[in-house]
Design a protein around this motif. Structure first.
Motif, mmCIF file in Angstrom:
data_model
loop_
_atom_site.group_PDB
_atom_site.id
_atom_site.type_symbol
_atom_site.label_atom_id
_atom_site.label_comp_id
_atom_site.label_asym_id
_atom_site.label_seq_id
_atom_site.Cartn_x
_atom_site.Cartn_y
_atom_site.Cartn_z
ATOM 1 N N GLN A 171 69.886 45.331 49.023
ATOM 2 C CA GLN A 171 68.507 45.754 48.751
ATOM 3 C C GLN A 171 68.466 47.240 48.377
ATOM 4 O O GLN A 171 67.736 47.646 47.465
ATOM 5 N N HIS A 174 69.650 47.629 44.873
ATOM 6 C CA HIS A 174 68.631 47.104 43.964
ATOM 7 C C HIS A 174 67.444 48.060 43.834
ATOM 8 O O HIS A 174 66.921 48.275 42.738
ATOM 9 N N ASP A 175 67.021 48.637 44.941
ATOM 10 C CA ASP A 175 65.852 49.523 44.921
ATOM 11 C C ASP A 175 66.121 50.840 44.206
ATOM 12 O O ASP A 175 65.223 51.406 43.567
ATOM 13 N N PRO A 178 69.349 49.755 40.252
ATOM 14 C CA PRO A 178 69.452 48.352 39.815
ATOM 15 C C PRO A 178 70.355 48.156 38.593
ATOM 16 O O PRO A 178 70.968 47.102 38.440
ATOM 17 N N ALA A 182 73.171 45.093 37.695
ATOM 18 C CA ALA A 182 72.421 44.156 36.851
ATOM 19 C C ALA A 182 73.312 43.051 36.290
ATOM 20 O O ALA A 182 72.853 41.924 36.060
ATOM 21 N N THR A 188 65.837 35.955 38.268
ATOM 22 C CA THR A 188 64.908 36.992 38.727
ATOM 23 C C THR A 188 63.700 36.444 39.478
ATOM 24 O O THR A 188 62.847 37.214 39.908
ATOM 25 N N THR A 217 64.852 38.741 42.892
ATOM 26 C CA THR A 217 66.078 38.861 42.102
ATOM 27 C C THR A 217 67.255 38.317 42.918
ATOM 28 O O THR A 217 67.469 38.743 44.051
ATOM 29 N N TYR A 219 71.282 37.795 43.218
ATOM 30 C CA TYR A 219 72.552 38.330 42.744
ATOM 31 C C TYR A 219 73.714 37.425 43.136
ATOM 32 O O TYR A 219 73.799 36.949 44.272
#
Length: 303
Positions: A171, A174-175, A178, A182, A188, A217, A219
């Motif tokens: 997280q 990602h925050d 990203p 990716a 998503t 999202t 992953y």
């Protein structure tokens, strides 16, 4: 003409493990780690060196490259003075591998493993050498960039905190960055989530899992995942590639059927003075050398 590339590869790997300061497992010790060792050893002539290469590439995957890193610090680590020394070492290109878990040196890499590193690509660095101390700094490395995520406590039996399957680490990536992860996006708008207990059970059974963050999202394993033997998938695949390439190169030399090889053999191949040797570069490329005149060519195929 003397050629034994598999013996050369064995020597090169053992020298590199020695340079790391890590113990060198014997072939017998490596065989003990595999249920089908006897059958496999009888059926595959390169079985022992395959185990050694897999061990070496697994250890290499767990080590942090020694280079000058560009440092990125998450909001979770703002004003955390504990990270100052590690940040300084990383940015100056100093070796931080002594601060990794002592299990990195272990001879049983499929038992003393690091599935968080292999599945998510995230390293944990202790603040004391030898892997000592309960607090650890979690870092994601990419290219020349080091992304410092958070400090977590070492997870122990009976503890009420989650470390090794703590999806907050994904997280944070990602925050804040990203774009860095990716490439691992599966979708998503995912609704799929696993409980911590489910994730722990699956990982213990050598099952890779996806991670869904708060905005949906999802992953795939950012670190490439691990095999059923709990070795990094990348190491397992590259072991086979390295062995295949070693065999091909040895055949090229013996048959003199490659332009690079022909240039390497500047004198008649029947000469007893020629010794063609295989080396493993620091970048883990295979390099063929004529020891008589020091000419060489490198296979630009890192592992």
């Amino acid at each position: 003409m003397e050629v034994n590339f598999f013996k050369d590869l064995e020597t090169e790997i053992k020298e590199k493990l020695k340079d790391f300061g890590y113990p060198i497992p014997s072939f017998a010790e490596l065989r003990k780690q595999h249920i089908s060792a006897t059958e496999a050893h009888l059926s595959y002539k390169h079985y022992d060196i395959q185990n050694l290469v897999l061990h070496f590439l697994t250890v290499t995957e767990r080590r942090i490259p020694i280079k000058k890193w560009n440092i990125h610090i998450s909001p979770q680590l703002q004003n955390r003075t504990e990270i100052v020394d590690i940040v300084s070492m990383l940015s100056k290109g100093k070796d931080v591998n002594p601060f990794l878990s002592k299990q990195v040196k272990g001879q049983h890499q499929n038992k003393k493993t690091d599935l968080l590193r292999f599945e998510w690509g995230i390293y944990h660095i202790h603040f004391e050498e030898g892997g000592k101390g309960d607090e650890m700094l979690f870092v994601y490395f990419d290219g020349n960039e080091a992304y410092l995520l958070d400090i977590l406590l070492h997870e122990k039996n009976g503890a009420n905190h989650i470390t090794w399957t703590n999806t907050d680490l994904i997280q944070i990536l990602h925050d804040n960055w990203p774009h860095v992860i990716a490439r691992a996006i599966f979708k998503t708008d995912s609704k799929e989530t696993l409980t911590t207990e489910q994730r722990q059970i699956l990982r213990n059974k050598a099952a890779n899992t996806n991670v869904t963050v708060r905005d949906g999202t999802e992953y795939m394993p950012i670190g490439g995942g691990f095999s059923c033997s709990k070795h990094p998938q990348k190491a397992a695949e590259n072991t086979l590639r390295m062995l295949k390439r070693t065999e091909e190169l040895e055949s090229m030399v013996l048959n003199n059927n490659n332009n690079n090889i022909k240039n390497l053999l500047l004198i008649d191949k029947s000469s007893k003075n020629i010794k063609i040797k295989l080396e493993l570069t620091d970048g883990l490329n295979l390099k063929v050398i004529n020891t008589a005149n020091k000419s060489s060519f490198e296979i630009d195929e890192p592992y």
